[in-house]
Design a protein around this motif. Structure first.
Motif, PDB file in Angstrom:
ATOM      1  N   PRO A 195      17.399  20.165   3.861  1.00 19.40           N
ATOM      2  CA  PRO A 195      17.866  20.402   5.237  1.00 19.40           C
ATOM      3  C   PRO A 195      18.297  19.102   5.940  1.00 19.40           C
ATOM      4  O   PRO A 195      19.277  19.099   6.673  1.00 19.40           O
ATOM      5  CB  PRO A 195      16.663  21.044   5.921  1.00 19.40           C
ATOM      6  CG  PRO A 195      15.915  21.720   4.815  1.00 19.40           C
ATOM      7  CD  PRO A 195      16.083  20.802   3.630  1.00 19.40           C
ATOM      8  N   ALA A 196      17.584  18.006   5.717  1.00 16.54           N
ATOM      9  CA  ALA A 196      17.974  16.728   6.326  1.00 16.54           C
ATOM     10  C   ALA A 196      19.293  16.242   5.740  1.00 16.54           C
ATOM     11  O   ALA A 196      20.134  15.699   6.459  1.00 16.54           O
ATOM     12  CB  ALA A 196      16.877  15.691   6.113  1.00 16.54           C
ATOM     13  N   LEU A 197      19.496  16.451   4.447  1.00 22.48           N
ATOM     14  CA  LEU A 197      20.756  16.071   3.810  1.00 22.48           C
ATOM     15  C   LEU A 197      21.898  16.913   4.352  1.00 22.48           C
ATOM     16  O   LEU A 197      22.996  16.396   4.590  1.00 22.48           O
ATOM     17  CB  LEU A 197      20.632  16.224   2.295  1.00 22.48           C
ATOM     18  CG  LEU A 197      21.782  15.718   1.448  1.00 22.48           C
ATOM     19  CD1 LEU A 197      22.045  14.240   1.707  1.00 22.48           C
ATOM     20  CD2 LEU A 197      21.474  15.938  -0.027  1.00 22.48           C
ATOM     21  N   GLN A 248      21.385  21.002  -6.244  1.00 24.51           N
ATOM     22  CA  GLN A 248      21.534  21.252  -4.808  1.00 24.51           C
ATOM     23  C   GLN A 248      21.894  19.958  -4.078  1.00 24.51           C
ATOM     24  O   GLN A 248      22.756  19.954  -3.196  1.00 24.51           O
ATOM     25  CB  GLN A 248      20.252  21.848  -4.248  1.00 24.51           C
ATOM     26  CG  GLN A 248      20.412  22.438  -2.878  1.00 24.51           C
ATOM     27  CD  GLN A 248      19.174  23.197  -2.437  1.00 24.51           C
ATOM     28  OE1 GLN A 248      18.088  23.036  -2.980  1.00 24.51           O
ATOM     29  NE2 GLN A 248      19.338  24.024  -1.417  1.00 24.51           N
ATOM     30  N   VAL A 249      21.255  18.848  -4.442  1.00 24.77           N
ATOM     31  CA  VAL A 249      21.585  17.550  -3.836  1.00 24.77           C
ATOM     32  C   VAL A 249      23.022  17.178  -4.171  1.00 24.77           C
ATOM     33  O   VAL A 249      23.790  16.752  -3.292  1.00 24.77           O
ATOM     34  CB  VAL A 249      20.600  16.454  -4.303  1.00 24.77           C
ATOM     35  CG1 VAL A 249      21.089  15.077  -3.899  1.00 24.77           C
ATOM     36  CG2 VAL A 249      19.214  16.710  -3.757  1.00 24.77           C
ATOM     37  N   ARG A 250      23.415  17.346  -5.420  1.00 27.01           N
ATOM     38  CA  ARG A 250      24.786  17.037  -5.852  1.00 27.01           C
ATOM     39  C   ARG A 250      25.792  17.861  -5.041  1.00 27.01           C
ATOM     40  O   ARG A 250      26.813  17.333  -4.573  1.00 27.01           O
ATOM     41  CB  ARG A 250      24.921  17.316  -7.343  1.00 27.01           C
ATOM     42  CG  ARG A 250      26.172  16.791  -7.965  1.00 27.01           C
ATOM     43  CD  ARG A 250      26.203  16.991  -9.476  1.00 27.01           C
ATOM     44  NE  ARG A 250      25.193  16.143 -10.115  1.00 27.01           N
ATOM     45  CZ  ARG A 250      24.166  16.606 -10.828  1.00 27.01           C
ATOM     46  NH1 ARG A 250      23.997  17.891 -11.015  1.00 27.01           N
ATOM     47  NH2 ARG A 250      23.311  15.776 -11.381  1.00 27.01           N
ATOM     48  N   HIS A 251      25.496  19.145  -4.835  1.00 28.06           N
ATOM     49  CA  HIS A 251      26.387  20.024  -4.070  1.00 28.06           C
ATOM     50  C   HIS A 251      26.500  19.555  -2.616  1.00 28.06           C
ATOM     51  O   HIS A 251      27.610  19.482  -2.067  1.00 28.06           O
ATOM     52  CB  HIS A 251      25.868  21.464  -4.128  1.00 28.06           C
ATOM     53  CG  HIS A 251      26.588  22.398  -3.214  1.00 28.06           C
ATOM     54  ND1 HIS A 251      27.854  22.880  -3.480  1.00 28.06           N
ATOM     55  CD2 HIS A 251      26.231  22.915  -2.010  1.00 28.06           C
ATOM     56  CE1 HIS A 251      28.237  23.662  -2.484  1.00 28.06           C
ATOM     57  NE2 HIS A 251      27.271  23.706  -1.584  1.00 28.06           N
ATOM     58  N   GLU A 252      25.374  19.237  -1.983  1.00 31.47           N
ATOM     59  CA  GLU A 252      25.400  18.839  -0.570  1.00 31.47           C
ATOM     60  C   GLU A 252      26.066  17.479  -0.373  1.00 31.47           C
ATOM     61  O   GLU A 252      26.765  17.256   0.619  1.00 31.47           O
ATOM     62  CB  GLU A 252      23.994  18.844   0.019  1.00 31.47           C
ATOM     63  CG  GLU A 252      23.362  20.220   0.117  1.00 31.47           C
ATOM     64  CD  GLU A 252      24.209  21.229   0.886  1.00 31.47           C
ATOM     65  OE1 GLU A 252      24.977  20.852   1.790  1.00 31.47           O
ATOM     66  OE2 GLU A 252      24.106  22.426   0.565  1.00 31.47           O
TER      67      GLU A 252
END
Length: 90
Positions: free
Chosen positions: A85-87, A19-23
């Protein structure tokens, strides 16, 4: 037990790597370059007066920064809230 000093900051914040990689990819779409910075720090201070403990403080802080570069323009967003959400807002 995992040593906290070697724990990933993503794991420490309970973030899903995919999810971090996607965002991050979404946030850097169209950019020439960019990066995600993660920070976690702990500080402790002890103050003594004449050999007696007078004051003790302890602090933990964390945050992230997301930087994108396109041609000569640079965009930067940061937050002390390390969450998806912050990302997304960054």
């Amino acid at each position: 037990m995992t040593n906290p000093a070697t724990t990933s900051l993503l794991d420490r914040a309970n973030l899903d790597r995919d999810q971090v990689r996607h965002e991050v990819a979404r946030g850097l779409a169209g950019a020439d370059d960019g990066e995600l910075f993660l920070e976690y720090s702990q500080t402790e201070a002890l103050m003594f007066d004449n050999g007696r403990l007078k004051q003790a403080t302890y602090d933990t802080s964390q945050g992230f920064g997301l930087r994108a570069v396109k041609d000569d323009a640079v965009g930067y967003a940061h937050s002390s809230d390390v969450s998806v959400p912050a990302l997304i807002r960054a």
